[in-house]
Design an enzyme around this catalytic site. Sequence first.
Site, mmCIF file in Angstrom:
data_model
loop_
_atom_site.group_PDB
_atom_site.id
_atom_site.type_symbol
_atom_site.label_atom_id
_atom_site.label_comp_id
_atom_site.label_asym_id
_atom_site.label_seq_id
_atom_site.Cartn_x
_atom_site.Cartn_y
_atom_site.Cartn_z
ATOM 1 C CD GLU A 43 45.741 43.881 31.590
ATOM 2 O OE1 GLU A 43 46.099 44.932 31.024
ATOM 3 O OE2 GLU A 43 44.823 43.834 32.427
ATOM 4 N NE ARG A 269 36.962 42.627 42.427
ATOM 5 C CZ ARG A 269 37.336 43.848 42.068
ATOM 6 N NH1 ARG A 269 38.217 44.021 41.108
ATOM 7 N NH2 ARG A 269 36.820 44.899 42.679
ATOM 8 C CE LYS A 279 47.961 43.332 37.081
ATOM 9 N NZ LYS A 279 48.398 42.524 35.920
#
Length: 569
Positions: A43, A269, A279
């Site tokens: 994104e 992850r 983020k």
Amino acid sequence: MEELHAEEQKEKVSLNFIERIIEDDLANGRVPDNTIVTRFPPEPNGYLHIGHIKSICINFGLAQKYGGRCHLRLDDTNPAKEDMEYIDSIKEDIHWLGFDWGKYEFYASDYYQQLYEIALRLIKEGKAYVDSLSAEELKEYRGTLTEPGKNSPDRDRTIEENLRLFEEMRQGKCPEGKYILRAKIDMASPNINMRDPALYRIKYATHPRTGDTWCIYPMYDFTHPISDAIEGITHSICTLEFEDHRPAYDWATEIDGIEHAPHQYEFARLNVNYLLMSKRRLLNLVNLGIVTGWDDPRMPTISGIRRRGYSPESMKDFVGRVGVAKVESVVDYSLMEFCVREDLNKRAERLMVVLDPLKIIIDNYPENSIEYFDGDNNPEQENCGTHKIPFGRELYIEREDFMEVPAKGYHRLYPENEIRLKYAYYITAHSVVKDAEGTITEVHCTYDSESRGGTTADGRKVKGTSHWVSATEGVSIEVRLYDKLFSTEYPGGETGNYLDDLNPDSLKVIKDAKAEPEILQAKVGDYLQFIRNGYFCVDSKDSSNEHPVFNRTVTLKDSWAKLKKKMGI
């Protein structure tokens, strides 16, 4: 034959679970055109961080290994948070890691028209409806993990009314939050993500690519799988938090008219202690001015570690050591630093830089005389070459390399003790000069002119060696000593507020360090080792010919691991 079979079995065991899936798919003809197609779909609402490196390496690495291709697809479905700055930074970061997507650059916005037409078809088939529940009501109607949801009062709108309202949404006649388009699936599903998920919402914001063409935007769980299908992705690889979204992924790719049905596979992850991998929180650090920007060398962003001097090879080695698994775990920060040291040790040029200068005056060395010594560029490399280092009567050494009253076991310079100056001569200290506060400002020494190069005819040995810089020929530089941004392994873990765990010593600036003049040849992107002081690099933003600035990449040894061992942690 038996040996060959054993070797094949060994190689199969060494494959991670995704590689085993791919090889099985290829062997059994489940891959169209026998071509593996992966994608990296970030994104563009912030800068990529260390956690993304694992996903980048997996997706691009698998495509390389199996002769396929990896697409870069920017998931630009929320114009309120997206910016071309983020898009440009994402591309730069991937290229820095050594990967390229060639002509396969895509955006979710490329498919807006197709997604819109699919949504219209779902409405016409009675599989989607426009809902006017508020955000609070939606949460209430959704149910819980143990209790089913309940149908919205709008679930039974007529197809005609849904089409009319959706068109009004499309034409910008409705305020944000007034309506959403939802899939009509099952409000009693045990998977909350399947309880009539939202497909479209109203958003009045200028999109970085489509401008103001659209004021309704598709949701991630609708956009992402259909984009994969349109592009012919064979293996949609994502992190474990999307495992519960897999039924929604499969539902979207099974919509009538979508020809290709990719499959989603989840991996654990990358979690590293002492680091934030959010983020949203990283953006907060930027907005609060705690760091100087997304590329602050203390940030775990790819642009931050690049500016700090990490090499792409070291980071690929790091994620390779971590491996690909299905179970979440936390990797120790010291492993990442170990990989950085291992790589930089092989490539960094050695230079002498004194961070805390103390002047040394060699009383019996000729005044106004300069001679040169050859310093190794990198003793870890064959034929590494050398560079010239100027030497004179007045030098600088590290202040910690002299003690007027030496502690037990101290082997560096002190009165009447002899040490070696690296590459140069043996010197012996005799007296000191102090200022009004009693701080030593000069140490007067003598040198043995027969010890040039660090050896003497009588073969005597000295225990201490110091690096040094010529006081007349050396140059002044600014050095920034970076450390961890947070002082605890899990920022915010105890108080709930990660800002409480900021490390007050994450940056120390030395305005007037002394360096041998060879340092002025260093360029942005060069890797350097300041002998005994760590690995460093030229700062890519603030350094100039007039004011050289160098960032510490990592210390020579893991001081944090040593401290934890000492404390018994």
